[in-house]
Design a protein around this motif. Structure first.
Motif, short mmCIF file in Angstrom:
data_model
loop_
_atom_site.label_atom_id
_atom_site.label_comp_id
_atom_site.label_asym_id
_atom_site.label_seq_id
_atom_site.Cartn_x
_atom_site.Cartn_y
_atom_site.Cartn_z
N HIS A 79 4.88 -0.57 -24.53
CA HIS A 79 5.93 -1.40 -25.03
C HIS A 79 6.14 -2.58 -23.98
CE1 HIS A 79 6.80 0.26 -28.87
NE2 HIS A 79 7.02 1.46 -28.45
N LEU A 80 6.07 -2.00 -22.71
CA LEU A 80 6.55 -2.97 -21.47
C LEU A 80 5.55 -3.71 -21.40
CD1 LEU A 80 7.93 -0.31 -18.83
CD2 LEU A 80 9.12 -2.24 -19.78
N ASP A 81 4.22 -3.53 -21.59
CA ASP A 81 3.14 -4.39 -21.31
C ASP A 81 3.10 -5.60 -22.18
OD1 ASP A 81 2.36 -2.69 -19.15
OD2 ASP A 81 0.83 -1.54 -20.34
N ARG A 82 3.71 -5.26 -23.49
CA ARG A 82 3.73 -6.69 -24.26
C ARG A 82 4.59 -7.73 -23.96
NH1 ARG A 82 6.72 -5.23 -28.97
NH2 ARG A 82 6.29 -7.15 -29.66
N GLY A 83 5.57 -7.33 -22.92
CA GLY A 83 6.42 -8.46 -22.80
C GLY A 83 6.81 -8.84 -21.11
N PHE A 84 6.14 -7.70 -20.29
CA PHE A 84 6.60 -7.88 -18.97
C PHE A 84 5.40 -7.76 -18.15
CE2 PHE A 84 10.84 -6.72 -20.97
CZ PHE A 84 11.51 -7.32 -20.20
N GLU A 85 5.03 -8.87 -17.36
CA GLU A 85 3.94 -9.21 -16.67
C GLU A 85 4.08 -8.36 -15.14
OE1 GLU A 85 0.68 -12.77 -15.89
OE2 GLU A 85 2.81 -13.13 -15.36
N HIS A 86 3.35 -7.46 -14.87
CA HIS A 86 3.34 -6.88 -13.59
C HIS A 86 4.60 -6.41 -13.02
CE1 HIS A 86 -0.67 -8.80 -13.48
NE2 HIS A 86 -0.04 -10.22 -13.20
N LEU A 87 5.33 -5.60 -14.10
CA LEU A 87 6.72 -5.08 -13.94
C LEU A 87 6.81 -4.24 -12.67
CD1 LEU A 87 9.43 -4.11 -16.05
CD2 LEU A 87 8.42 -2.14 -14.60
N GLU A 88 5.74 -3.12 -12.37
CA GLU A 88 5.82 -2.42 -11.29
C GLU A 88 5.61 -3.18 -10.01
OE1 GLU A 88 2.57 -0.58 -13.73
OE2 GLU A 88 4.09 -2.23 -14.11
N ALA A 89 4.88 -4.01 -9.94
CA ALA A 89 4.59 -4.89 -8.87
C ALA A 89 5.75 -5.75 -8.39
CB ALA A 89 3.34 -5.57 -8.78
N LYS A 90 6.42 -6.22 -9.38
CA LYS A 90 7.53 -7.23 -8.94
C LYS A 90 8.66 -6.38 -8.56
CE LYS A 90 6.31 -11.01 -12.25
NZ LYS A 90 6.70 -11.86 -13.21
N LEU A 91 8.99 -5.26 -9.07
CA LEU A 91 10.15 -4.40 -8.71
C LEU A 91 9.61 -3.59 -7.42
CD1 LEU A 91 11.30 -2.65 -11.80
CD2 LEU A 91 12.52 -4.35 -10.47
N GLY A 92 8.16 -3.41 -7.17
CA GLY A 92 7.94 -2.56 -5.98
C GLY A 92 8.01 -3.61 -4.73
N ARG A 93 7.83 -4.79 -4.82
CA ARG A 93 7.82 -5.65 -3.77
C ARG A 93 9.04 -5.86 -3.11
NH1 ARG A 93 5.65 -11.57 -5.73
NH2 ARG A 93 6.32 -11.93 -3.74
N CYS A 94 10.28 -5.39 -4.16
CA CYS A 94 11.68 -5.61 -3.70
C CYS A 94 12.27 -4.20 -3.18
CB CYS A 94 12.35 -5.93 -4.89
SG CYS A 94 12.16 -7.73 -5.29
N GLY A 95 11.44 -3.18 -3.11
CA GLY A 95 11.99 -1.99 -2.58
C GLY A 95 12.02 -0.77 -3.65
#
Length: 431
Positions: free
Chosen positions: A405-421
């Motif tokens: 479900h997340l992959d339908r609407g959020f691009e690279h979610l884990e990477a974006k949050l991960g780069r912020c800690g």
């Protein structure tokens, strides 16, 4: 099936680039059916829904290419795509494709405009009176379309071509407005749409169509006027930034605490949501780079919101804001006025320790001091990311299942949050 594991308690610090808007990219891609020439779109997000729509358009004969792909690179990783519907080879949109993405039903408008006929499956699981497919069909009938609904398919024909008309929507409908605009641009004569949706994604579609030679006035207002033209050309257009993604990460920063710059976010598209986040206790600052969200130390305060068409509070941010309110001091009242059955995330938030009571279209959220990590299940796109937001502040580990479900609407979610800690990782092939 993939899962996402999150260990809560880490504040977010850094920059999150905001992607192109999925809800703008999809109708823009469908608009490629309106011209024999190439439509080039930049800033298209790499999402499962975009990939699926590429397949659906290919079924109708649309040629697809993209810039900058290297050997071995994922075929949908590039940010600029080119679509050319020189020859439409099939006017049927079959159930097996339409059922996977509701927005693909909108192909009915350009198919009718170009070919004078279309046979399109009703979206899967959709009664004709729920979510405004009925309003979409009403708009087409006003433009001279004759249709029958048989065996789950809409059989539509425009034997005299599309004819300009007055279309008055009884309620605001984004899908109906998209469809009416795409049909009317090639209709003979003048069309007036009243009570049109004012969402930025509708404006983006009209802006692109005008670049292609359409004559559309009043976009962004409730009354839109369209003078039909004989044909459209190709164009180059940049998809606007995703206000829902920006609002989601703004709420994530407010939930976890810290200091996050949402690079490329457009504050004008998020007025009511940013106001609610500010009332909840975060500091929101707009800059030339985007939107900065900070919350250091101070607790969250309960805020009441009610979803409404743009420029009101977006229904697509309701679940995320509910997650934010689960740890706010006091009781918040969240009213959902747009879609029924959009509180499916409540039971899963309760598994993390949230206290939420449902009364019809109202959710009463009593804030708790701390959420506890737990295994949870995503039920839809916005519900799934609300669980991620809650997990960022929960004690211990949360595993979110069904992340497709997340992959339908959020691009690279884990990477974006991960780069912020954030401590977040994707787990593939669970045992």
């Amino acid at each position: 099936m993939d899962r996402i594991r999150i260990v809560g308690g880490q504040k977010l610090h850094g920059t999150i680039p905001i992607s192109g808007a999925k809800n703008a990219a999809l109708p823009l891609m469908i608009a490629s059916l309106l011209t024999r020439e190439t439509l080039s779109l930049q800033n298209v997000p790499a999402l499962a829904d975009v990939n699926m729509l590429v397949r659906i358009l290919g079924h109708h004969g649309v040629d697809y290419s993209q810039n900058g792909r290297r050997v071995g690179e994922d075929e949908h990783a590039a940010r600029a795509i080119h679509l050319c519907a020189r020859d439409i080879v099939d006017t049927t949109a079959p159930y097996e494709l339409v059922s996977k993405m509701r927005a693909s039903f909108w192909v009915i408008a350009p198919l009718l405009a170009r070919m004078g006929e279309a046979r399109v499956s009703l979206p899967g699981g959709c009664a004709i009176g729920t979510r405004p497919v009925d309003l979409l069909l009403m708009a087409l009938e006003k433009l001279g379309v004759e249709m029958e609904i048989e065996a789950g398919y809409v059989h539509a024909k425009a034997p005299k071509g599309l004819i300009g008309a007055e279309i008055a929507f009884p309620t605001v409908t984004v899908g109906g407005t998209h469809t009416a605009i795409m049909a009317a641009v090639l209709a003979k004569g003048h069309t007036v749409i009243t009570n049109a949706a004012r969402e930025p994604e509708v404006v983006d579609l009209a802006t692109c169509l005008n670049k292609m030679g359409a004559k559309i006035k009043g976009v962004g207002q409730s009354r839109v006027e369209i003078e039909g033209v004989g044909s459209l050309t190709g164009a180059y257009h940049r998809v606007l930034s995703d206000r829902i993604e920006a609002g989601t990460y703004a709420m994530a920063a407010a939930m976890a605490g810290g200091d996050v710059m949402l690079e490329g976010a457009e504050p004008d598209l998020l007025g009511s949501a940013l106001e609610a986040i500010t009332q909840a206790g975060a500091t929101v600052t707009t800059t030339n780079e985007g939107i900065r969200v900070q919350r250091n130390g101070a607790g969250l305060t309960a805020v009441d919101v009610s979803t409404a068409p743009f420029p009101g509070f977006p229904t697509d941010l309701q679940a995320q804001f509910m997650a934010l309110m689960t740890m706010a001091k006091g009781r918040s009242r969240i009213t959902e006025t747009i879609f029924e059955n959009r509180f499916m995330h409540v039971q899963e938030l309760a598994r993390l320790g949230a206290h939420i009571k449902l009364e019809g279209d109202v959710a009463l959220v009593d804030g708790v001091k701390m959420l506890q990590g737990a295994p949870v299940m995503a039920t839809d796109l916005r519900a799934s990311v609300s669980l991620v937001i809650a997990a960022l502040a929960a004690e211990g580990e949360t595993v979110v299942n069904r992340v497709y479900h997340l992959d339908r609407g959020f691009e690279h979610l884990e990477a974006k949050l991960g780069r912020c800690g954030a401590v977040v990782e994707r787990l593939s092939n669970p045992g």
